[in-house]
Write an enzyme that holds these catalytic residues in place. Sequence first.
Site, PDB file in Angstrom:
ATOM      1  N   LYS A  52      -7.735  -7.002  -2.560  1.00 58.38           N
ATOM      2  CA  LYS A  52      -8.285  -6.711  -3.898  1.00 58.38           C
ATOM      3  C   LYS A  52      -9.086  -5.413  -3.869  1.00 58.38           C
ATOM      4  O   LYS A  52      -8.983  -4.579  -4.775  1.00 58.38           O
ATOM      5  CB  LYS A  52      -9.157  -7.880  -4.378  1.00 58.38           C
ATOM      6  CG  LYS A  52      -8.330  -9.124  -4.698  1.00 58.38           C
ATOM      7  CD  LYS A  52      -9.188 -10.368  -4.900  1.00 58.38           C
ATOM      8  CE  LYS A  52      -8.305 -11.612  -5.005  1.00 58.38           C
ATOM      9  NZ  LYS A  52      -9.055 -12.869  -5.055  1.00 58.38           N
ATOM     10  N   GLN A  96     -14.961 -15.260  -4.189  1.00 62.10           N
ATOM     11  CA  GLN A  96     -13.719 -15.721  -3.560  1.00 62.10           C
ATOM     12  C   GLN A  96     -13.844 -17.201  -3.190  1.00 62.10           C
ATOM     13  O   GLN A  96     -14.813 -17.610  -2.537  1.00 62.10           O
ATOM     14  CB  GLN A  96     -13.423 -14.868  -2.307  1.00 62.10           C
ATOM     15  CG  GLN A  96     -12.118 -15.191  -1.623  1.00 62.10           C
ATOM     16  CD  GLN A  96     -10.881 -14.850  -2.462  1.00 62.10           C
ATOM     17  OE1 GLN A  96     -10.830 -13.824  -3.137  1.00 62.10           O
ATOM     18  NE2 GLN A  96      -9.887 -15.723  -2.437  1.00 62.10           N
ATOM     19  N   ASP A 119     -12.176 -13.269 -13.025  1.00 60.39           N
ATOM     20  CA  ASP A 119     -11.260 -14.280 -12.476  1.00 60.39           C
ATOM     21  C   ASP A 119     -10.907 -15.320 -13.539  1.00 60.39           C
ATOM     22  O   ASP A 119      -9.995 -16.124 -13.342  1.00 60.39           O
ATOM     23  CB  ASP A 119     -11.913 -14.999 -11.282  1.00 60.39           C
ATOM     24  CG  ASP A 119     -11.274 -14.597  -9.960  1.00 60.39           C
ATOM     25  OD1 ASP A 119     -10.173 -14.022  -9.976  1.00 60.39           O
ATOM     26  OD2 ASP A 119     -11.891 -14.874  -8.911  1.00 60.39           O
TER      27      ASP A 119
END
Length: 292
Positions: A52, A96, A119
């Site tokens: 990412k 994450q 997200d």
Amino acid sequence: MRLLDGKHTSQQLRNEIREEVKKFVEKGNRRPHLAAILVGNNGASVTYVNAKIKACEEVGFASSLIRLSDTISQAELIAEVEKLNADESIDGFIVQLPLPDQIREHKVIMAIDPKKDVDGFHPQNLGRIALNMHAFVPATPAGIVELLDRYNIETGGKHCVVLGRSHIVGLPMSILMSRNGYPGNSTVTICHSHTQNLPEIVHSADIIIAAVGRPNFVTADMVKEGVVVVDVGITRVVDTTKKSGYRLVGDVEFDTVSKKAAFITPVPGGVGPMTIASLLKNTMIAARRRKV
Ligand code: NAP
């Protein structure tokens, strides 16, 4: 059969974002900035986060990686999230997953400012998706929708079977495919571990979105001719012939199912690259909304 080529499509999307960033910065805006919190050293998580960050560099975003020990407490992690919420130089950030056992994931997700939740995991974003309002769509479902759109896959009136009901893939995917719009307007069936007659249900699908995390779960006898197949699954399977010692296997038995499918995503090179590109797209949207 035609491949739904996520590698190629995600590169197109990244090129578009890179151009957009260039124009955005030329107009005097600061670069979009994505931050990532990584707790611990889980091998897959480290790989995903690094990918990412690298993708951010490629499109001209600023990025920050905040690495924290896996012994961190929930309160300490939430304090880090609140710092990022308050940091005006950051447009969006991700935490994450998975997190260590001492931390309840939903408590951390609830602490994220929904406007920076690129997200799309905050309940406010999921609720907005359900109501067909502007929202950050979680990156994997957003990537799938983008792929279906770019290949002009017909979805209206089709029977879409979503395998899996996780909060990050199956559930939002089922909402997106059933909502009033394109891609959407499908008649959706969502299957999970309690579903009875799963093979019969899958057999009636015009579109299959498989996100169960079980290698080769969907076999050719379960699908009808001409089906569109999106394989979200990624499982590492031991393979001593590979340098890494493993290979990535999807939820769909590609070799046999591809003979019956009209369109199918490969694994790797399908949904995976689209997921990262969609995270970048969400960050670009966040930056536009916060323009300074
Ligand atoms: P998850 O949270 O483990 O959810 C799996 C879902 O599959 C659950 O709803 C579960 O049902 C259902 N399921 C499991 N076994 C089943 C069975 N035998 N029959 C019917 N349903 C079954 O997984 P996830 O996070 O959604 O991820 C799914 C897969 O996608 C994984 O391989 C993951 O690595 C991959 N993934 C890929 C990307 C990407 O970018 N390509 C992104 C995210 C995830 P219950 O709810 O009843 O337990």
